[in-house]
Structures are given as structure tokens and as C-alpha cells.
Scaffold this active site. Structure first.
Site, PDB file in Angstrom:
ATOM      1  N   LEU A 238      35.515  50.435  44.006  1.00 49.25           N
ATOM      2  CA  LEU A 238      36.015  49.070  44.216  1.00 49.25           C
ATOM      3  C   LEU A 238      36.868  48.706  43.006  1.00 49.25           C
ATOM      4  O   LEU A 238      36.546  47.798  42.239  1.00 49.25           O
ATOM      5  CB  LEU A 238      34.842  48.101  44.373  1.00 49.25           C
ATOM      6  CG  LEU A 238      33.931  48.342  45.576  1.00 49.25           C
ATOM      7  CD1 LEU A 238      32.762  47.356  45.569  1.00 49.25           C
ATOM      8  CD2 LEU A 238      34.711  48.225  46.885  1.00 49.25           C
ATOM      9  N   HIS A 239      37.969  49.415  42.837  1.00 49.23           N
ATOM     10  CA  HIS A 239      38.768  49.371  41.612  1.00 49.23           C
ATOM     11  C   HIS A 239      39.029  47.951  41.105  1.00 49.23           C
ATOM     12  O   HIS A 239      38.676  47.599  39.973  1.00 49.23           O
ATOM     13  CB  HIS A 239      40.121  50.059  41.841  1.00 49.23           C
ATOM     14  CG  HIS A 239      40.043  51.503  42.191  1.00 49.23           C
ATOM     15  ND1 HIS A 239      39.642  52.472  41.293  1.00 49.23           N
ATOM     16  CD2 HIS A 239      40.335  52.145  43.357  1.00 49.23           C
ATOM     17  CE1 HIS A 239      39.690  53.657  41.890  1.00 49.23           C
ATOM     18  NE2 HIS A 239      40.102  53.486  43.125  1.00 49.23           N
ATOM     19  N   ASP A 240      39.658  47.133  41.935  1.00 50.50           N
ATOM     20  CA  ASP A 240      40.155  45.845  41.464  1.00 50.50           C
ATOM     21  C   ASP A 240      39.041  44.845  41.162  1.00 50.50           C
ATOM     22  O   ASP A 240      39.241  43.901  40.394  1.00 50.50           O
ATOM     23  CB  ASP A 240      41.120  45.248  42.488  1.00 50.50           C
ATOM     24  CG  ASP A 240      42.377  46.081  42.660  1.00 50.50           C
ATOM     25  OD1 ASP A 240      42.672  46.889  41.755  1.00 50.50           O
ATOM     26  OD2 ASP A 240      43.054  45.933  43.688  1.00 50.50           O
TER      27      ASP A 240
END
Length: 316
Positions: A238-240
Site C-alpha cells: 500500500l505504497h502511498d
């Protein structure tokens, strides 16, 4: 506790949506002054429409503007193979009725920053084109920025090339302007975002939820993770979300202060975030706090709590 003034610069994008939901669920801590869009996960037209669809779905009125349609120098780079044709595949959103405040994201950012009471934190979760332009055209804004919590970069290996992460590779010239700006930076690169990963069981839990926002999130994530699943992966970053989570719960993370240089050369190292990691000798003073680890259990617990809060807000 005083709220932190924030401006979110994004390219929705499924993980951008998750980051926005986390921020929206924590408006007791974050004063969201506005949101801008930038070409990245999909074209500017598509990611801007995605934001308008999301705001319409959630009944949000926080002002927004569209920014740069292309990088400073090179041609646009998009991530449709991951985020889908629309950039936000997986849920049938209503037709957007939310209207942008401006079609000039750079002026929009400048006005929100200079008009804010106190300093502002920037949260860029896409390519850094808008922020690079902001600092180039309106350098006076830098004095009013407390910090930048960005998603991008990688110290050890990339995801777009062997050496470069997508957001930085998409516009390294803009990234260089930002990293050389002198504004304090917290960098959420692949070292930490790959650890902030959701799994199939958690996605299924969201998809079967009674809550509308949780169910929507699960459907988006299920579509988003098709690409990763085809690559044999079983957890999905869930990078961002990390760039927002850090501002809310910094003690959840571990990081190191590094000097990070952006490679703008034309060649195999283009877009690399090269860090001076030497322990005995540093050649230049650090310009970024680079997150390296996260308490995944607490991260996911907090993320799910935020979606539950958004579910409640939709019932009101």
C-alpha cells in the site's frame, strides 16, 4: 492537539485512493487544505476524473485542482498495467459531479500555502512534477512548508527499472528540484512500502464488509493486486498510504537520515535515488529522513480502523 495543515498531491491510482481515505478519516489531526492531481498512474485527465468520482462518491467538498499533464522534460509514463484502464478499476463509481476549484494546480498550491495560517506539509504520492514546478515558479513557498512526506524512491532496488522506483523515474528532473530544495523531506521508498503490504485474506475481509467504503476499497484492491498476483506475489504494498500514516503515527516507523541524490542521466541509472549510506564517512549532510521499516501489524490495524471510520461517515 493542533491540526497539521496538509496539501495532498496525487495521481489516483488505487493506493492513492487508500492514502486519501486514511487522511479523510483523520481530519481531527489533518487540516486538508486541498488536493492536486498529476500525471502518473494514468493520464492527467483520467486521474483527475478519478479524484472527482471519489469525491462525489464520498460526498467530499475539499477543494481540488489539476496540475501537470506531463513531466518537465520527457514524455509521460503511466502505470495502466497495474491500476487499470481508468487508473481506478474495480468499482462502479457514480458519474462525477464534484467540480475542480482550478485547472492550474501550481497556482492553486501556491495560494493555499501562502494563505494558510502557519506552515504547511506537502504529501506527494505521485511523480513530483507539480512540486518541482511550484518550487521553480514560486520559490517563496518553500519558507512556508514545514516538511514534505513523499512516496517515492528506493535505496537498494527499483520497481520500474532495476534501480528506479516509478514515481521518481517518471520525472527525475522534478524530483531533483524537490530533493535539492532544502525543505525537510521524509521519503517513503520501497524499503518501507513493500513491508506495508496487505494480503488476500485482508482484501477478502474488506470485500465482504457491510461498510460501503470498506467494500469499495476491497474491490479496488482486488483489481489492483491482479498484476502482483500474476507475478507470483501474495502480499501487496500500500505504497502511498505510508506517506500519510507517517504523519499520523511516526513512532510506527524506523528510518535513517541520508543524503539522497537524484540521477537525471539518460541511461540505466536514470531515476535512481542514490543514498550516501556510509557509516564512517558522509560526503554531504543529509537531506531526507528515509523510512526503512514499519510495524506492519499496527499499520494494518490503523488502516482498517480508518476505513471503518469512513464507513460510519457514509451512513450519516
Amino acid at each position: 492537539m493542533k491540526k497539521r495543515n496538509v496539501l495532498i498531491d496525487c495521481d489516483p491510482g488505487v493506493d492513492d485512493v487508500m492514502a486519501l481515505l486514511l487522511a479523510l478519516a483523520n481530519q481531527d489531526k489533518l487540516n486538508i487544505l486541498g488536493v492536486t492531481t498529476v500525471s502518473g498512474n494514468q493520464t492527467l485527465a483520467k486521474v483527475t476524473k478519478n479524484l472527482r468520482k471519489l469525491w462525489t462518491f464520498l460526498r467530499i467538498e475539499i477543494p481540488a485542482a489539476c496540475g501537470a499533464a506531463k513531466p518537465l522534460i520527457k514524455d509521460p509514463l503511466h502505470g495502466g498495467e497495474i491500476h487499470g484502464i481508468t487508473g481506478m478499476d474495480g468499482w462502479d463509481f457514480p458519474a462525477p459531479v464534484f467540480q475542480l476549484e482550478s485547472d492550474n494546480g501550481i497556482v492553486f498550491l501556491k495560494e493555499k500555502i501562502m494563505g494558510a495560517e502557519g506552515k504547511v506539509t506537502l504529501i506527494p504520492t505521485g511523480p513530483l512534477t507539480n512540486i518541482g514546478l511550484l518550487f521553480s515558479v514560486f520559490p517563496e513557498t518553500k519558507d512556508k512548508i514545514e516538511m514534505i512526506s513523499l512516496m517515492g524512491g528506493s535505496i537498494f532496488s527499483g520497481n520500474r527499472t532495476p534501480f528506479a522506483e516509478f514515481n521518481i523515474y517518471a520525472d527525475p528532473e522534478a524530483a531533483k528540484i524537490v530533493f535539492d530544495s532544502g525543505v525537510p523531506i521524509v521519503m517513503s521508498g520501497l524499503e518501507v512500502t513493500n513491508k506495508a503490504a496487505i494480503n488476500d485474506g485482508e482484501i477478502e475481509r474488506l470485500m465482504s464488509s457491510d461498510g460501503l467504503v470498506s467494500r469499495m476499497s476491497g474491490s479496488l484492491l482486488h483489481s489492483y493486486t491482479n498484476f502482483h498476483r500474476k507475478k507470483g506475489l501474495s502480499t501487496y504494498p500500500l505504497h502511498d498510504v505510508v506517506s500519510v500514516m507517517y504523519l499520523l503515527y511516526p513512532k510506527m516507523f524506523e528510518g535513517k537520515d541520508y543524503r539522497v541524490e537524484i540521477d537525471t542521466s539518460i541511461g540505466v541509472y536514470r531515476g535512481r535515488t542514490a543514498a550516501d549510506t556510509g557509516e564512517l564517512m558522509r560526503h554531504e549532510p543529509p537531506n531526507a529522513h528515509v523510512l526503512m521499516d514499519v510495524d506492519r501489524e499496527e499499520f494494518m490495524k490503523t488502516f482498517f480502523k480508518a476505513l471503518n471510520e469512513m464507513d460510519k461517515s457514509m451512513k450519516q
